[in-house]
Design an enzyme around this catalytic site. Structure first.
Site, PDB file in Angstrom:
ATOM      1  N   GLY A   9       0.689  -1.296   0.077  1.00  0.00           N
ATOM      2  CA  GLY A   9      -0.030   0.089  -0.077  1.00  0.00           C
ATOM      3  C   GLY A   9       0.843   1.368   0.115  1.00  0.00           C
ATOM      4  O   GLY A   9       2.151   1.107  -0.009  1.00  0.00           O
ATOM      5  N   GLY A  13       6.104   1.326   2.901  1.00  0.00           N
ATOM      6  CA  GLY A  13       7.796   0.960   3.309  1.00  0.00           C
ATOM      7  C   GLY A  13       8.403   0.178   2.043  1.00  0.00           C
ATOM      8  O   GLY A  13       9.396  -0.272   1.996  1.00  0.00           O
ATOM      9  N   LYS A  14       7.362  -0.172   0.895  1.00  0.00           N
ATOM     10  CA  LYS A  14       7.875  -0.868  -0.044  1.00  0.00           C
ATOM     11  C   LYS A  14       9.238  -0.312  -0.878  1.00  0.00           C
ATOM     12  O   LYS A  14      10.136  -1.185  -1.343  1.00  0.00           O
ATOM     13  CB  LYS A  14       6.589  -1.118  -1.303  1.00  0.00           C
ATOM     14  CG  LYS A  14       6.108   0.199  -1.723  1.00  0.00           C
ATOM     15  CD  LYS A  14       4.964  -0.238  -2.224  1.00  0.00           C
ATOM     16  CE  LYS A  14       4.204   1.031  -3.083  1.00  0.00           C
ATOM     17  NZ  LYS A  14       3.999   2.150  -2.061  1.00  0.00           N
ATOM     18  N   ALA A  33      13.309   5.747 -12.265  1.00  0.00           N
ATOM     19  CA  ALA A  33      12.265   6.799 -11.666  1.00  0.00           C
ATOM     20  C   ALA A  33      11.461   7.070 -12.835  1.00  0.00           C
ATOM     21  O   ALA A  33      11.557   7.600 -13.725  1.00  0.00           O
ATOM     22  CB  ALA A  33      12.849   8.109 -11.424  1.00  0.00           C
ATOM     23  N   HIS A  49      12.771  10.497  -1.950  1.00  0.00           N
ATOM     24  CA  HIS A  49      13.336   9.301  -2.633  1.00  0.00           C
ATOM     25  C   HIS A  49      14.754   9.644  -2.848  1.00  0.00           C
ATOM     26  O   HIS A  49      15.794   8.631  -2.845  1.00  0.00           O
ATOM     27  CB  HIS A  49      12.482   9.252  -3.693  1.00  0.00           C
ATOM     28  CG  HIS A  49      11.295   8.065  -3.232  1.00  0.00           C
ATOM     29  ND1 HIS A  49      11.387   6.806  -3.045  1.00  0.00           N
ATOM     30  CD2 HIS A  49      10.000   8.549  -3.352  1.00  0.00           C
ATOM     31  CE1 HIS A  49      10.115   6.490  -2.834  1.00  0.00           C
ATOM     32  NE2 HIS A  49       9.181   7.399  -3.081  1.00  0.00           N
TER      33      HIS A  49
END
Length: 197
Positions: A9, A13-14, A33, A49
């Site tokens: 989701g 934390g994926k 990206a 990120h």
């Protein structure tokens, strides 16, 4: 060489887990990206990120035409390719299509979905053909409320079917739930449907 699929989701934390896996798999990592900066919130997400990734990693901003990857030194010199994420890629394809999702035909949407899946399969193929370990990150979009508008419904359905195909093609698969990884698939092992399902 191998495909690892990391799904979960939003804010589960994926990405963090996928980056840990990339470090585990090799030192020469190419980060693909898929995000296009459209507003301040997206710019902030991209910034966070970037700050999280090791400085030694190479980055390509790309969400289509993966068959051209061999034209990039960043790809040729890498051992590991991490793409983050599929749902952003799908959103970009939908935006680029210029379809009016409230009024377009189902055939037009089906053709768009085929283009998306073909692009994803070309990414898997080119990584396998060039001995790269590929890590694919995606959002699980099918566990929430059914969207009340056509574009949201199409997005959810295309995401679900694309994720389904990646799951079939992957050697390893992890579901990230509130920061905890759950292994769903390991090379050579997979949960089988019951015979009477």
């Amino acid at each position: 060489m191998s495909v690892t699929f990391v799904i979960g989701g939003s804010r589960s934390g994926k990405s963090t887990f996928a980056e840990l896996k990339a470090n585990e798999y090799g030192e020469k990592v190419l980060y693909i990206a898929t995000a296009v900066i459209t507003d301040q919130a997206m710019a902030d997400r991209v910034k966070k990120h970037k700050e999280q990734r090791p400085k030694s990693w190479k980055t390509l901003e790309l969400y289509s035409d993966f068959h051209t990857l061999t034209n990039f030194n960043e790809f040729n010199e890498s051992d590991v390719v991490l793409i983050d994420c599929m749902t952003t890629l799908i959103g970009n394809f939908m935006f680029d299509s210029k379809l009016d999702f409230d009024n377009c035909s189902v055939d037009e949407v089906n053709n768009l979905e085929k283009r998306i899946i073909n692009n994803v399969i070309s990414l898997i193929d080119i990584c396998n053909d060039n001995n790269k370990k590929l890590i694919i990150v995606s959002n699980e979009t099918g566990l929430g409320v059914v969207p009340s508008y056509y574009m949201g419904n199409y997005f959810r359905d295309i995401s679900g079917r694309t994720n389904n195909r990646i799951g079939q093609e992957s050697d390893y698969m992890y579901f990230i739930f509130s920061g905890i990884p759950i292994k769903l698939k390991h090379k050579g092992e997979m949960v089988k449907w019951p015979q009477d399902f």
